[in-house]
Every structure is written in structure tokens, then in C-alpha cells.
Design an enzyme around this catalytic site. Structure first.
Site, PDB file in Angstrom:
ATOM      1  N   ARG A   1       0.814  -1.212   0.000  1.00 60.64           N
ATOM      2  CA  ARG A   1       0.000   0.000   0.000  1.00 60.64           C
ATOM      3  C   ARG A   1       0.851   1.266   0.000  1.00 60.64           C
ATOM      4  NH1 ARG A   1      -0.052  -4.691   1.217  1.00 60.64           N
ATOM      5  NH2 ARG A   1       0.453  -4.247   3.403  1.00 60.64           N
TER       6      ARG A   1
ATOM      7  N   CYS B   1      -5.064  -3.888   8.224  1.00 62.35           N
ATOM      8  CA  CYS B   1      -3.989  -3.011   7.752  1.00 62.35           C
ATOM      9  C   CYS B   1      -4.462  -1.582   7.855  1.00 62.35           C
ATOM     10  CB  CYS B   1      -3.615  -3.339   6.304  1.00 62.35           C
ATOM     11  SG  CYS B   1      -2.412  -2.199   5.555  1.00 62.35           S
TER      12      CYS B   1
ATOM     13  N   THR C   1       3.135   4.379   8.380  1.00 59.63           N
ATOM     14  CA  THR C   1       3.955   4.261   7.182  1.00 59.63           C
ATOM     15  C   THR C   1       4.105   5.617   6.505  1.00 59.63           C
ATOM     16  OG1 THR C   1       2.061   3.794   5.744  1.00 59.63           O
ATOM     17  CG2 THR C   1       3.156   1.903   6.784  1.00 59.63           C
TER      18      THR C   1
ATOM     19  N   CYS D   1       0.374   1.630  12.205  1.00 57.55           N
ATOM     20  CA  CYS D   1       0.723   0.549  11.278  1.00 57.55           C
ATOM     21  C   CYS D   1       0.611  -0.728  12.098  1.00 57.55           C
ATOM     22  CB  CYS D   1       2.132   0.743  10.730  1.00 57.55           C
ATOM     23  SG  CYS D   1       2.767  -0.663   9.767  1.00 57.55           S
TER      24      CYS D   1
END
Length: 232
Positions: free
Chosen positions: A49, A83, A127, A199
Site C-alpha cells: 500500500r 492493515c 507508514t 501501522c
């Protein structure tokens, strides 16, 4: 009869397993048969991603949508994604199924609003893709989100998640735990009142670690809501 829970997983596999564990732990079962039925599509070939959000790789959306359709066909009655960064695409996933896709970033926002006043400083470790696209800022605009400077973000946070000794590669190790803790230390000057594990791998690293401020793992609120909705 409880609803059947579907999990779009593989991002990464350990995070998927962690969501399952949290669901099981939060289910008020008196016997084995009281637990929820879970349908899991553990699909690690879903493109990264962060790479896509940074313009470095293919889109994960077709894979996420296919997984959602399959889980619905198999009998799932509500869905969760294991996620954080994948929630940049939650609307696209919801668009292809008739069953609800729970949004764990919305759930996180509700939890933080109950706990803290507007403007509260909160550390966010996530992230680089999530940070550069403002994913968490979209859901938490009223808070002062403290994020690492670019060097700390890449050398500590991203290395702990994606590096050769990162969680996605070798699992939770002392080295990647120390990298994340050093990243947290770099943000303490902002007098944070909490820490968001933005995350799922960061949540794995910090599981069981004693911190000076409360830790908020979106997987926790997602697991709680999935159990609540499934048992209605």
C-alpha cells in the site's frame, strides 16, 4: 446466531493473525462453540500500500476488492481489514460489496475523541505512505499529531517495518522494537498524551511494552467493534 466475520488479510500475515487473536480474546465465550466464525483471506500478494501511495508500485485496490467479494460470496456478513494503510482505499472496497466494511480509523477517531480534548498532542507512528497522503489527518483533524522528522521516519520507523530485520520480513525482534522506541523518544518533547500505532506491524512491536503514555492500536478498536457487531 452471531454474524460471520470476514477478514481481508495478508497485509502482513502476522497482523492478520493478531487481529484474529484479538477477536478471540474479546469474545465473551463460555465454551468453544460461543466463539465467532471467522473467514480469512490471507493474501500476502496484495501489492504494498505504501509503495502505491508513493507512486512506486501497482494499486492494491483490485486485490482488496476481489478479496472482499470472495469473502462475501463465502458467507461473510461484515468485513474488517487488518492493515491501517489499506484504509486509504476503504471506500473503494465498500463500493463492491453489500455487507458493511468496518473502518478502523473512524473507530479510532471515536475512541480518541472520548479520551482527549481538541488540540491534544498525540504521537503518530505510521507508514510514509499514510503520512504523505494525510490518511490519519483526514480522520483526526482536531488533534495535534506528532510525527517523526523525515530521517527518523525512514531510518527507524520504515526500517523497523520494511527493513531486512523488519517485522514484515522476520517478525518482531529486539532490534526493530528498539528502533520504534527510539522514534517515540524523538517525539517526547511535544508532551504527547498518547501514542497511535498507525501501522499494524508497529502495534505488534509495541505489544506488551510498558510506555509512559497510553498506546492506541487501531486493531484493538476494530476487534472490539467486530465482536460487538457480530454478536448483535
Amino acid at each position: 446466531m452471531s454474524k460471520i466475520v470476514g477478514i481481508i488479510g495478508g497485509m502482513g500475515p502476522l497482523s492478520t493473525l493478531e487481529l484474529m487473536r484479538k477477536i478471540i480474546q474479546r469474545t465473551p465465550a463460555r465454551r468453544e462453540q460461543d466463539h465467532l466464525r471467522l473467514l480469512v483471506d490471507n493474501r500476502p500478494e496484495i501489492p504494498d500500500r505504501t509503495d502505491f501511495l508513493l507512486g512506486k508500485g501497482p494499486s492494491p485496490v483490485p486485490y482488496l476488492q476481489d478479496s472482499a467479494r470472495l469473502l462475501e460470496q463465502w458467507g461473510a456478513q461484515l468485513l474488517g481489514m487488518a492493515c491501517n494503510t489499506a484504509h486509504a482505499f476503504v471506500e473503494e472496497v465498500q463500493a463492491v460489496v453489500r455487507i458493511p466494511v468496518l473502518n478502523m480509523l473512524e473507530l479510532l477517531a471515536e475512541e480518541l475523541r472520548r479520551r482527549f480534548p481538541t488540540g491534544a498532542p498525540i504521537i503518530l507512528l505510521a507508514t510514509t505512505g499514510s503520512l504523505k497522503t494525510g490518511l490519519f489527518q483526514r480522520y483526526l483533524p482536531e488533534f495535534n499529531l506528532l510525527v517523526p522528522d523525515p530521517e527518523v521516519q525512514e531510518k527507524l520507523v520504515m526500517e523497523a517495518v520494511y527493513g531486512k530485520q523488519g517485522v514484515k520480513t522476520v517478525g518482531v525482534k529486539e532490534q526493530n522494537r528498539q528502533q520504534i522506541l527510539h522514534a517515540v523518544d524523538s517525539l517526547k518533547k511535544g508532551s504527547p498524551v498518547g501514542l497511535i500505532a498507525g501501522c499494524t506491524e508497529i502495534g505488534l512491536v509495541l505489544e506488551g511494552v510498558t510506555l509512559e503514555i497510553p498506546l492506541f492500536n487501531p486493531l484493538d478498536v476494530l476487534a472490539e467493534k467486530l465482536v460487538e457487531e457480530a454478536r448483535k
